[in-house]
Scaffold this motif. Structure first.
Motif, mmCIF file in Angstrom:
data_model
loop_
_atom_site.group_PDB
_atom_site.id
_atom_site.type_symbol
_atom_site.label_atom_id
_atom_site.label_comp_id
_atom_site.label_asym_id
_atom_site.label_seq_id
_atom_site.Cartn_x
_atom_site.Cartn_y
_atom_site.Cartn_z
ATOM 1 N N VAL A 223 10.320 -20.608 -8.647
ATOM 2 C CA VAL A 223 11.280 -21.195 -7.716
ATOM 3 C C VAL A 223 11.571 -20.245 -6.560
ATOM 4 O O VAL A 223 11.492 -20.616 -5.394
ATOM 5 C CB VAL A 223 12.597 -21.551 -8.431
ATOM 6 N N ALA A 224 11.875 -18.985 -6.890
ATOM 7 C CA ALA A 224 12.268 -18.063 -5.829
ATOM 8 C C ALA A 224 12.131 -16.630 -6.312
ATOM 9 O O ALA A 224 11.965 -16.371 -7.515
ATOM 10 C CB ALA A 224 13.704 -18.335 -5.412
ATOM 11 N N VAL A 225 12.181 -15.693 -5.375
ATOM 12 C CA VAL A 225 12.166 -14.274 -5.693
ATOM 13 C C VAL A 225 13.470 -13.667 -5.185
ATOM 14 O O VAL A 225 13.874 -13.912 -4.055
ATOM 15 C CB VAL A 225 10.966 -13.576 -5.020
ATOM 16 N N VAL A 226 14.121 -12.882 -6.036
ATOM 17 C CA VAL A 226 15.409 -12.294 -5.658
ATOM 18 C C VAL A 226 15.216 -11.289 -4.528
ATOM 19 O O VAL A 226 14.341 -10.434 -4.589
ATOM 20 C CB VAL A 226 16.059 -11.608 -6.874
ATOM 21 N N THR A 227 16.020 -11.423 -3.461
ATOM 22 C CA THR A 227 15.880 -10.529 -2.313
ATOM 23 C C THR A 227 17.085 -9.619 -2.127
ATOM 24 O O THR A 227 17.007 -8.622 -1.438
ATOM 25 C CB THR A 227 15.706 -11.325 -1.019
ATOM 26 N N LYS A 228 18.211 -10.002 -2.732
ATOM 27 C CA LYS A 228 19.402 -9.191 -2.481
ATOM 28 C C LYS A 228 20.379 -9.345 -3.642
ATOM 29 O O LYS A 228 20.664 -10.453 -4.077
ATOM 30 C CB LYS A 228 20.059 -9.654 -1.186
ATOM 31 N N GLU A 235 35.123 -9.325 -6.099
ATOM 32 C CA GLU A 235 34.672 -10.679 -6.444
ATOM 33 C C GLU A 235 34.348 -10.754 -7.925
ATOM 34 O O GLU A 235 33.836 -9.800 -8.500
ATOM 35 C CB GLU A 235 33.419 -11.022 -5.636
ATOM 36 N N PRO A 236 34.623 -11.913 -8.549
ATOM 37 C CA PRO A 236 34.329 -12.041 -9.986
ATOM 38 C C PRO A 236 32.825 -12.094 -10.270
ATOM 39 O O PRO A 236 32.378 -11.696 -11.333
ATOM 40 C CB PRO A 236 35.001 -13.358 -10.375
ATOM 41 N N PHE A 237 32.040 -12.587 -9.323
ATOM 42 C CA PHE A 237 30.601 -12.716 -9.554
ATOM 43 C C PHE A 237 29.814 -11.891 -8.536
ATOM 44 O O PHE A 237 30.299 -11.627 -7.435
ATOM 45 C CB PHE A 237 30.163 -14.177 -9.439
ATOM 46 N N ALA A 238 28.607 -11.515 -8.911
ATOM 47 C CA ALA A 238 27.738 -10.788 -7.988
ATOM 48 C C ALA A 238 27.176 -11.763 -6.964
ATOM 49 O O ALA A 238 26.994 -12.948 -7.247
ATOM 50 C CB ALA A 238 26.603 -10.125 -8.755
ATOM 51 N N GLU A 239 26.900 -11.243 -5.763
ATOM 52 C CA GLU A 239 26.260 -12.088 -4.766
ATOM 53 C C GLU A 239 24.756 -11.862 -4.848
ATOM 54 O O GLU A 239 24.267 -10.762 -4.568
ATOM 55 C CB GLU A 239 26.770 -11.732 -3.363
ATOM 56 N N VAL A 240 24.016 -12.888 -5.276
ATOM 57 C CA VAL A 240 22.577 -12.746 -5.450
ATOM 58 C C VAL A 240 21.871 -13.778 -4.573
ATOM 59 O O VAL A 240 22.123 -14.977 -4.687
ATOM 60 C CB VAL A 240 22.166 -12.967 -6.924
ATOM 61 N N LEU A 241 21.006 -13.280 -3.695
ATOM 62 C CA LEU A 241 20.246 -14.188 -2.830
ATOM 63 C C LEU A 241 18.776 -14.128 -3.206
ATOM 64 O O LEU A 241 18.280 -13.120 -3.699
ATOM 65 C CB LEU A 241 20.413 -13.789 -1.356
ATOM 66 N N ALA A 242 18.065 -15.236 -2.968
ATOM 67 C CA ALA A 242 16.647 -15.292 -3.313
ATOM 68 C C ALA A 242 15.886 -16.071 -2.254
ATOM 69 O O ALA A 242 16.455 -16.936 -1.585
ATOM 70 C CB ALA A 242 16.470 -15.944 -4.678
ATOM 71 N N ARG A 243 14.611 -15.734 -2.096
ATOM 72 C CA ARG A 243 13.763 -16.427 -1.133
ATOM 73 C C ARG A 243 12.862 -17.419 -1.873
ATOM 74 O O ARG A 243 12.175 -17.032 -2.817
ATOM 75 C CB ARG A 243 12.897 -15.411 -0.368
ATOM 76 N N PRO A 244 12.870 -18.704 -1.501
ATOM 77 C CA PRO A 244 12.055 -19.687 -2.206
ATOM 78 C C PRO A 244 10.576 -19.301 -2.198
ATOM 79 O O PRO A 244 10.070 -18.823 -1.183
ATOM 80 C CB PRO A 244 12.270 -20.973 -1.411
#
Lengths: 274, 160
Positions: A223-228, A235-244
């Motif tokens: 689906v995607a690869v984690v980029t950040k 914040e209660p949750f981590a901010e995780v971004l991914a590139r499709p």
């Protein structure tokens, strides 16, 4: 007076379309009527690709051919291993009394239109319910999951892409099976992982594959690869971004997964109208 | 009452506008697409207000909704309102200078975009940027050319 009548009519239609499933059929009929317009709109890009094909010279074709052959051999080798691996996988599943299919049948389709509205990420493909396309089926390209079918008419279907702000897909980290949900943000190159705690084990470069939970997407496609990954103490949750992984904005040749998915009510409805 | 003729020409021009609205554009150009349907509708309303009115605008809106896959009635509502204002003001628009006409077109396309945006916002999908107003600028810039072209078409095919 006319303004009032037509406005009220529009609002009623809007409401009906928003709330009731039956409107899908009206839409499908209207969609078949506008199919010629879509077809004509696609002609310029068809002509362009034709010109492009005609004007590639011998040298270039030769080079491309050589590269493709090399690529084919590499892929063949991986398939050799696949055969024994999948046999082993099925044996192990049988030991565990699992009945999961390892491979789905796919149908090749072509993208014939992109939604003109820059704020929605939808595609139009050239297969409709005549070709056994049903609402909810998964669309793939050569690199990963692209999205899912959201409406079909006779000759074409509309696909909602992963990156649309209204879309979310259940995924898991390929490395350790950590589950999450990847939601679109309205940008072609970015998905966001929801509700991952700060302590969860996810790092940049992790591959996310579809987890098959929710019964809509088949298991195991990239689906995607984690980029950040960013941890903010506030914040209660981590901010995780991914590139499709899929080339959402570029792919033209796409595949529809046809294997028996848990049927939605709408899919069953479409069956009856055939 | 004048004899009506050239309905086919009007139909064709509206059809071309629909095709242009559905034309695939590269990703960069997506936000810059002028509102062809509004432009062409506007011309015919100003030129022949007794023939082209809110009914035609509404039908075009439905076609556009189906083409864009937006909720049925969204563009229909916006285009009906746009048609209402052009019908209200067409006598003045005929007297306007190029600049005034372009501003008028800007206002109407912006109205169209804002209405669509509002309805989408109410139904839960909207964005924060003002990017959705870009087509209004492009449409206003394109208006003189569309006007001259369609006037040429109207005169040579004697549509009235």
């Amino acid at each position: 007076m006319q303004l009032l009548v037509l406005s009220i009519l529009s609002v009623l239609l809007l409401f009906a379309d928003y709330r009731f499933q039956q409107m899908a059929q009206v839409r499908s009929v209207l969609g078949s009527m506008t199919a010629p317009i879509q077809f004509v709109a696609d002609v310029p890009s068809k002509v362009w690709r034709w010109v492009d094909r005609m004007s590639t010279d011998y040298e270039q074709l030769h080079k491309e051919n050589r590269e493709l052959k090399a690529q084919a051999i590499i892929l063949q080798r991986e398939v050799q291993k696949m055969a024994s691996l999948s046999a082993e996988y099925i044996r192990l599943r049988e030991l565990l009394n699992g009945s999961e299919l390892i491979d789905e049948t796919v149908m090749v389709a072509e993208v014939i239109g992109v939604d003109p509205d820059p704020f929605t990420h939808e595609l139009l493909i050239n297969k409709g319910y005549r070709d056994r396309v049903r609402v909810g089926q998964t669309l793939l390209d050569a690199y990963g999951v692209m999205g899912q079918v959201i409406s079909t008419d006779r000759f074409s279907s509309r696909v909602l892409l992963l990156s649309d702000a209204r879309h979310a897909i259940p995924v898991q980290v390929n490395r350790n099976g950590l589950r999450s949900i990847a939601a679109g943000k309205g940008r072609f190159d970015e998905l966001e992982l929801l509700n991952l705690h700060d302590t969860e084990d996810v790092v940049v470069g992790d591959l996310l594959v579809s987890s098959g939970l929710g019964g809509r997407f088949p298991f195991g496609y990239p689906v995607a690869v984690v980029t950040k990954v960013e941890h903010d103490p506030g914040e209660p949750f981590a901010e995780v971004l991914a590139r499709p992984s899929a080339q959402l904005a570029r792919s033209r040749q796409v595949m529809l997964v046809l294997s028996p998915q848990p049927e939605t009510q709408q899919a069953a409805d479409a069956e009856e109208t055939d | 009452m004048r004899r009506r003729s050239g309905g086919g020409v009007i139909f064709l021009s509206l059809l071309v506008a629909l095709i242009l609205s559905a034309l695939p554009l590269p990703e960069v150009a997506q936000g810059w697409r002028p509102e062809w349907v509004v432009l062409v509708l506007l011309y015919w309303i100003v030129a022949l207000p007794e023939r082209i009115g809110m009914g035609v605008a509404w039908l075009m809106g439905i076609m556009l909704d189906v083409l864009e896959g937006s909720l049925l009635g969204l563009n229909a509502l916006a285009l009906t309102v746009v048609a209402y204002f052009s019908l209200l003001l067409y006598r003045r628009v005929r007297m306007f200078s190029w600049l005034q006409q372009a501003l008028f077109v800007f206002a109407l396309v912006a109205l169209n975009q804002i209405l669509c945006h509002w309805v989408k916002g109410i139904l839960g999908s909207s964005t924060q940027t003002l990017m959705f107003l870009l087509p209004a600028i492009i449409s206003a810039l394109l208006w003189p050319w569309v006007f001259v072209l369609l006037r040429g078409v109207r005169r040579s095919f004697n549509v009235n």
